[in-house]
Motif scaffolding. Structure first.
Motif, PDB file in Angstrom:
ATOM      1  N   GLN A   1       0.809  -1.209   0.000  1.00 30.43           N
ATOM      2  CA  GLN A   1       0.000   0.000   0.000  1.00 30.43           C
ATOM      3  C   GLN A   1       0.845   1.263   0.000  1.00 30.43           C
ATOM      4  O   GLN A   1       0.358   2.355  -0.325  1.00 30.43           O
ATOM      5  N   TYR A   2       2.119   1.134   0.358  1.00 29.07           N
ATOM      6  CA  TYR A   2       2.977   2.320   0.459  1.00 29.07           C
ATOM      7  C   TYR A   2       3.305   2.915  -0.915  1.00 29.07           C
ATOM      8  O   TYR A   2       3.848   4.013  -0.999  1.00 29.07           O
ATOM      9  N   LEU A   3       2.945   2.187  -1.976  1.00 24.92           N
ATOM     10  CA  LEU A   3       3.169   2.708  -3.323  1.00 24.92           C
ATOM     11  C   LEU A   3       2.018   3.608  -3.762  1.00 24.92           C
ATOM     12  O   LEU A   3       2.213   4.789  -4.019  1.00 24.92           O
ATOM     13  N   THR A   4       0.822   3.048  -3.833  1.00 25.99           N
ATOM     14  CA  THR A   4      -0.325   3.797  -4.363  1.00 25.99           C
ATOM     15  C   THR A   4      -1.248   4.332  -3.291  1.00 25.99           C
ATOM     16  O   THR A   4      -2.127   5.150  -3.580  1.00 25.99           O
ATOM     17  N   GLY A   5      -1.091   3.842  -2.057  1.00 28.15           N
ATOM     18  CA  GLY A   5      -2.027   4.169  -0.998  1.00 28.15           C
ATOM     19  C   GLY A   5      -3.121   3.135  -0.859  1.00 28.15           C
ATOM     20  O   GLY A   5      -3.900   3.186   0.103  1.00 28.15           O
ATOM     21  N   VAL A   6      -3.185   2.192  -1.790  1.00 28.19           N
ATOM     22  CA  VAL A   6      -4.204   1.139  -1.775  1.00 28.19           C
ATOM     23  C   VAL A   6      -3.498  -0.210  -1.891  1.00 28.19           C
ATOM     24  O   VAL A   6      -2.833  -0.476  -2.895  1.00 28.19           O
ATOM     25  N   GLN A   7      -3.637  -1.045  -0.870  1.00 29.95           N
ATOM     26  CA  GLN A   7      -3.004  -2.351  -0.927  1.00 29.95           C
ATOM     27  C   GLN A   7      -3.557  -3.146  -2.106  1.00 29.95           C
ATOM     28  O   GLN A   7      -4.763  -3.178  -2.348  1.00 29.95           O
ATOM     29  N   GLY A   8      -2.649  -3.767  -2.850  1.00 28.64           N
ATOM     30  CA  GLY A   8      -3.044  -4.595  -3.977  1.00 28.64           C
ATOM     31  C   GLY A   8      -3.145  -3.865  -5.298  1.00 28.64           C
ATOM     32  O   GLY A   8      -3.317  -4.506  -6.343  1.00 28.64           O
ATOM     33  N   GLN A   9      -3.036  -2.561  -5.287  1.00 24.96           N
ATOM     34  CA  GLN A   9      -3.149  -1.793  -6.533  1.00 24.96           C
ATOM     35  C   GLN A   9      -1.817  -1.751  -7.260  1.00 24.96           C
ATOM     36  O   GLN A   9      -0.800  -1.359  -6.695  1.00 24.96           O
ATOM     37  N   ASP A  10      -1.816  -2.132  -8.513  1.00 21.58           N
ATOM     38  CA  ASP A  10      -0.611  -2.149  -9.338  1.00 21.58           C
ATOM     39  C   ASP A  10      -0.109  -0.713  -9.521  1.00 21.58           C
ATOM     40  O   ASP A  10      -0.845   0.159  -9.984  1.00 21.58           O
ATOM     41  N   PRO A  11       1.161  -0.460  -9.181  1.00 24.13           N
ATOM     42  CA  PRO A  11       1.674   0.907  -9.312  1.00 24.13           C
ATOM     43  C   PRO A  11       2.047   1.274 -10.740  1.00 24.13           C
ATOM     44  O   PRO A  11       2.405   2.428 -11.003  1.00 24.13           O
ATOM     45  N   GLY A  12       1.993   0.295 -11.645  1.00 25.70           N
ATOM     46  CA  GLY A  12       2.309   0.589 -13.039  1.00 25.70           C
ATOM     47  C   GLY A  12       3.766   0.430 -13.401  1.00 25.70           C
ATOM     48  O   GLY A  12       4.176   0.771 -14.519  1.00 25.70           O
TER      49      GLY A  12
END
Length: 416
Positions: free
Chosen positions: A109-120
């Motif tokens: 979650q520390y990437l996008t703010g949403v756990q499981g969301q692909d940061p791209g």
């Protein structure tokens, strides 16, 4: 007495800080066969931890674009090069999640703010490639058992292994942990970490100091049922817990070498194995936490058995600190690694430099440089690692610049 906790932060009881001795008042006793080593004269480890948990170092905040995240990551690698370091210990599994496209665990979650969301993009893949391009080693830093910095499983992504297997998880001290006593848990976390080992050209696997959690007053890590099921043959629960962690370390070492013989395995434990008052083999310290007793991590045995390739004890205290003196712990660790072939790198508390909440010696920009000067007296000390990347870059009082000026005249390669 106060308790020395995570990353050397002192949870002070009344009067603990009053027990400080002046920096330099306590000299290290000569160690048998300790020898001398000169910084900059040969290979040595010069590392920094790059922490992602809670956005400690990187990314600076969740929700940055992929381009912004990448730019920040490369800036940290460039900072390491500018400080004449040669290794970055990059936290890629901070809380049972991943900074690479893992088939086992969700995106952190520390990437996008949403756990499981692909940061791209692929942070670990980029870090490996760009570190090597700069002549830096990339050590992939994993936390084996921490699941979340809260105790609400419903806040985890729906397909999180901790929700699929709720019996694997225990709350403690405001956090969620995988239960190290469950064999299926140990197998799972190893597989999750080994995915990164197999897929990326990392130089080492790195564990930090979290095994069983640090003690929290008035709380119980409720693994009685697990002990009843799996603890037959052990004299007590503590011995069973230590065996669980021993198995994690030993098995992980075997898995790494089977997959890629050249990938090293290192661990960065809390700096005190046991106090001498507890065990005559222990250090001349009076620490409130002992890894053997409180975290059930028998770090000394891991070295003596050669299960790991290097150890980075977090000796996060100043020279002369009464309850855990850098000048006493350094020779103790030197003696532990002698004759084992395990490399000793010293974990250094750069984050304390200039912090007004720390003892007075940390307000002297030369304190860390004195640590490296003292370490030159011990041939088994093959380098240092600095916590952490943010302070390597910003260097609030110039302590890192002083280390570089005094000890790192040129870049050198890490130990072979």
């Amino acid at each position: 007495m106060g308790q020395i906790g995570r990353r050397g932060i002192v949870v002070a009881a009344a009067g603990m800080l009053a027990a400080l001795t002046a920096a330099g008042d306590t000299a290290a006793a000569p160690a048998s066969g300790r020898g001398r080593r000169r910084h900059g004269s040969s290979r040595e480890f010069r590392g920094m931890w790059l922490a992602s948990v809670a956005n400690r170092d990187w990314p600076s905040r969740p929700g940055l674009t992929a381009a912004e995240q990448r730019a920040e990551l490369l800036a940290h690698l460039d900072s390491a090069v500018a400080r004449r370091l040669n290794a970055v210990v990059f936290q890629v599994r901070p809380t049972a999640d991943a900074l690479w496209p893992s088939p086992y665990e969700p995106w952190a979650q520390y990437l996008t703010g949403v756990q499981g969301q692909d940061p791209g993009w692929d942070p670990l893949g980029t870090a490996v490639r760009e570190a090597h391009r700069r002549g830096l080693e990339l050590h992939a830093w994993f936390n084996p058992y921490r699941v979340a910095n809260h105790t609400d499983p419903s806040r985890l992504v729906a397909n999180h292994p901790a929700r699929v297997h709720p019996d694997w998880v225990l709350p403690y001290g405001g956090k969620l942990y995988y239960n190290p006593g469950i064999p299926e848990v140990r197998t799972f976390v190893q597989r999750a970490m080994m995915d990164a080992v197999r897929r990326y050209d990392i130089d080492a696997v790195h564990f930090d100091d979290y095994f069983y959690p640090y003690p929290v007053a008035g709380q119980v890590f409720d693994d009685d049922a697990t002990y009843a099921r799996y603890g037959a043959g052990f004299p007590d629960k503590a011995a069973w817990r230590r065996d669980n962690i021993d198995r994690l370390v030993r098995e992980m070492a075997q898995r790494i070498k089977k997959a890629k013989k050249h990938v090293r395995f290192g661990i960065s434990p809390f700096g005190v194995w046991r106090n001498a008052a507890t065990d005559p083999l222990g250090s001349d310290t009076r620490a409130g936490v002992q890894t053997y007793d409180d975290l059930h991590a028998d770090t000394r045995t891991w070295v003596k058995q050669g299960w790991i390739d290097y150890i980075v004890p977090q000796i996060y205290w100043n020279i002369g600190f009464a309850v855990a003196d850098y000048a006493k712990l350094l020779p103790w660790w030197h003696s532990v690694v002698q004759g084992t072939g395990v490399h000793l790198y010293v974990g250094e508390a750069l984050y304390k430099a200039g912090d007004p909440a720390q003892p007075a010696p940390w307000r002297d920009p030369a304190e860390l440089s004195r640590h490296l000067t003292l370490a030159c007296e011990y041939a088994e000390v093959r380098g240092h690692c600095f916590f952490s990347a943010k302070e390597v870059m910003t260097d609030p009082i110039g302590a890192m610049a002083r280390v570089v000026a005094d000890h790192y005249p040129t870049r050198v390669r890490p130990p072979a």
